[in-house]
Enzyme design. Structure first.
Site, mmCIF file in Angstrom:
data_model
loop_
_atom_site.group_PDB
_atom_site.id
_atom_site.type_symbol
_atom_site.label_atom_id
_atom_site.label_comp_id
_atom_site.label_asym_id
_atom_site.label_seq_id
_atom_site.Cartn_x
_atom_site.Cartn_y
_atom_site.Cartn_z
ATOM 1 N N GLU A 10 9.761 26.681 33.513
ATOM 2 C CA GLU A 10 8.840 27.719 33.993
ATOM 3 C C GLU A 10 7.405 27.404 33.580
ATOM 4 O O GLU A 10 6.455 27.558 34.359
ATOM 5 C CB GLU A 10 9.288 29.094 33.474
ATOM 6 C CG GLU A 10 10.568 29.555 34.166
ATOM 7 C CD GLU A 10 11.254 30.751 33.507
ATOM 8 O OE1 GLU A 10 10.936 31.053 32.336
ATOM 9 O OE2 GLU A 10 12.115 31.363 34.169
ATOM 10 N N ALA A 32 18.620 37.524 27.393
ATOM 11 C CA ALA A 32 18.452 38.984 27.309
ATOM 12 C C ALA A 32 19.713 39.778 27.672
ATOM 13 O O ALA A 32 20.068 40.713 26.951
ATOM 14 C CB ALA A 32 17.266 39.411 28.170
#
Lengths: 435, 435
Positions: A175, A322
């Site tokens: 990313e 997460a």
């Protein structure tokens, strides 16, 4: 010191306001427990978009959520800024920067930090990106190096300032590489008309033979394709040997001159002192059982990146993402309430809904079990999933508008150097004013 | 070093990207001059809303405007981050942190900084608020002191941490006092349910006999009324003698125990070395003539807060406010072009459209010549005027949405402690983690 508790309910102390800690604390709202939430910051860091802050595409406050604001009105919760120095498991208390705190149940949800694998020189010279101050430092360093290159006369002199090497091709590195490539392709010409795009180089390096090694073959291949289309040079199967602030050296002899090495090649758990060494597993993670309890203890638990639950399905423990932390937090809330009422507990089972990574403005790769797709639609799904993650927080509307604005605008983010970044051996040509 | 200029037009070097410098540079767009704009930051600071950043009601990036973004596409302008160390007026060059830079015309637009009137002890212990890093430090210090008070047992122990003394009742101090009062009245109960509102005290102090002494009697009276309605204790005609970090002492014997003294009692110009001392007027401002030229020189100019043009109408020089700097910038652009073409120059005349200050969410005071009004409508006018000021910048839409959001929400701003604030003699009880 002042008693932190105001009633006679069992005391649950949660160390860490990451995804796991926040979910757990939220799910204990109005239950018959007294919750003390501790974090060294007064905000939760929304990690998935950290790379955007580091590259100046999104402002820090768009990914930092005030903890007090978030828990406003939750009467059975108190929050304190504190650092935990030591756990005393046999005394049922923890030593912190604000004093000794007793607990009936302790939950360690401290997350993970950058792993330099013991290489002190690399740790000194490379830049990590696991916290907002680190991301802001990285942003300052990048911008300062672009500014510094303007003052140099020849391409050879400019090269190290305009060369960016990202070590670690997992989602974070990929990313970040995509975001730097976007700066090179879209923004450099606008902000720095005096620089030539061709002079800025972005490398993405990994020891493993492919990018996004934890995702499917398809995702891996497509991600590399996207990156190469954006002019990122991908070097897989390459091991970093050393980095001295000027030159990064790889096993086999290759070297790249660069002032910008960003390290996202590994993480390790953040474990406070005091637990027996036998319970600390590989990667500095705490070994837990199937109800997230630290092995060997009745009333100490660990969830999220810092924990490691090993079984046949996950011989290396669960991934440090997460959804794992959130599901564990939710589940542990139920189990703590069972324990408080002397009821039987429920085993935790992770519901793996897939994984994804975004590579550029409209390009992502998504693995949803058997369904795998890449490109623009994948990016929409990526955005959507992160918006759902955002729903757990209070200032979602403002943040959503900020994210939307930054994504829509090809020129999102202010790219401010609020505090110049200084690193002893990573001096920029123009150090900038001291503040 | 690399030549900063790419053509043979006259070279205009502007030091400072405040309101004056930015207006001037903007008005020289596409003209037959080559502009080099220098600032020590890579962003312009929108000063009027600084007090909101300092009290955590607005985020820093809402008042920091990227200079490169702002001038994107302006071909005759270059920007460099640099600090000016010395002006060599007889050599037509300046010495900077990035080397020696030649000029044909030099414009000093460096603005002003806090004036502690030579009191070193106060300078060491009190907190200024003239730049974004200072505002962020102030925000951290305020929040850390609120957190610290939670760890103390008695009201006497908590008192110094929860007492805020603002010195200087001009617009800056008055606006800051109002904002702190809003935190006390609206936010303390939500973020810190364990603290009692009555324990937090806000004082606004000034040597002069009234608040907003530079505005009309009406504005002055009404502002004091608004402040007192918000429970700010206003002490006028009071001189500060000393502040040691624990106790602030006033002439006449009164003392207040406080860890939070915020100083906005005066400003002074930021003047680089190299100009003759005879040209430096009171308040460290550079004496200029009626075309903003530094007295004694042909090709050096000064505009904005750092300049001082004295005449019968303004025997003390023009006020240090944004409209003055902007008008001077606009006018100087015309005059520089006249000079370049050997045409006669035009005298500068300030068009004073009035002054204003905001006291709370919906309360402001406005003097527009003979028309004076206060309250909600005044606040709308204040907002409107600041939006017009904002129009000169590129990311106005995003910023406008941010401002709107923060104003509408009674709970705007994240109140984050991104970097803990450390000041040697202003230690907080819980210093927080080192980053």
């Amino acid at each position: 010191m002042e008693s932190n508790y105001n009633n006679s309910f069992p005391k649950v102390v949660i160390i860490g306001a990451g995804f796991g800690g926040i979910e757990l604390a939220t799910d204990l709202k109005n239950k018959e427990v007294d919750v003390l939430l501790i974090d060294k910051h007064n905000y939760h860091t929304f990690q998935p978009l950290m790379y955007q802050v580091a590259t100046g595409r999104l402002e820090a406050d768009s990914i930092a959520f005030s903890i007090r604001k978030n828990f406003e009105g939750q009467k059975n919760l108190r929050f304190r800024i504190a650092e935990v120095q030591k756990i005393n498991p046999y005394k049922n208390n923890i030593e912190t920067s604000i004093g000794v705190i007793d607990y009936d149940y302790l939950v360690i949800a401290t997350g993970s930090t950058t792993n330099f694998f013991g290489n002190k020189e690399i740790e000194q010279h490379a830049l990590p990106m696991k916290s907002i101050p680190e991301a802001l430092n990285l942003r300052s360093a990048i911008l300062q190096n672009l500014e510094a290159s303007l003052l140099l006369k020849t391409p050879e002199e400019r090269e190290p300032y305009l060369t960016f090497v990202l070590v670690g091709a997992g989602p974070t590195g990929a990313e970040l590489a995509g975001s730097l490539a976007e700066i090179r392709n879209n923004i450099l010409g606008k902000d720095y008309p005096e620089l030539h795009k061709e002079e800025m180089k972005v490398y993405l390096v990994d020891f493993l033979p492919k990018v996004l090694a934890n995702m499917s073959e398809q995702a891996s291949k497509k991600a590399q394709e996207f990156l190469e289309e954006m002019n990122v040079e991908v070097l897989t199967g390459v091991k970093v040997e050393a980095y001295d602030g000027e030159v990064i050296s790889f096993e086999g002899g290759r070297k790249i001159k660069t002032k910008n090495v960003i390290w996202s090649a590994g993480v390790q758990g953040v474990v406070p002192d005091g637990l027996p060494k036998e319970q600390i597993a590989k990667g500095n993670r705490i070994s837990t059982d199937e109800i997230n309890r630290v092995i060997g203890f009745n009333n100490i638990f660990a969830i999220g990146d810092v924990s490691s639950f090993v079984n046949d399905k996950y011989p290396k423990g669960l991934p440090g993402v997460a959804p794992v932390a959130i599901q564990q937090g939710k589940h542990l809330a139920k189990n703590i309430l069972h324990l408080v009422k002397s009821e039987p507990t429920e085993k935790f089972e992770y519901n793996d809904q897939g994984s994804m990574a975004t590579i550029g403005r409209n390009k992502a790769v998504v693995d949803l079990g058997k369904i795998k797709f890449q490109g623009f639609f994948a990016w929409l799904v990526w955005m959507f999933i992160h918006l759902i993650l955002l729903m757990g927080f209070r200032n979602k509307v403002v943040v959503f508008i900020n994210w939307l604005g930054s994504y829509i605008s090809r020129n999102g983010g202010q790219r401010l150097i609020i505090r110049p970044f200084y690193k002893e051996d990573l001096k920029v040509a123009n150090p900038g004013p001291k503040l």
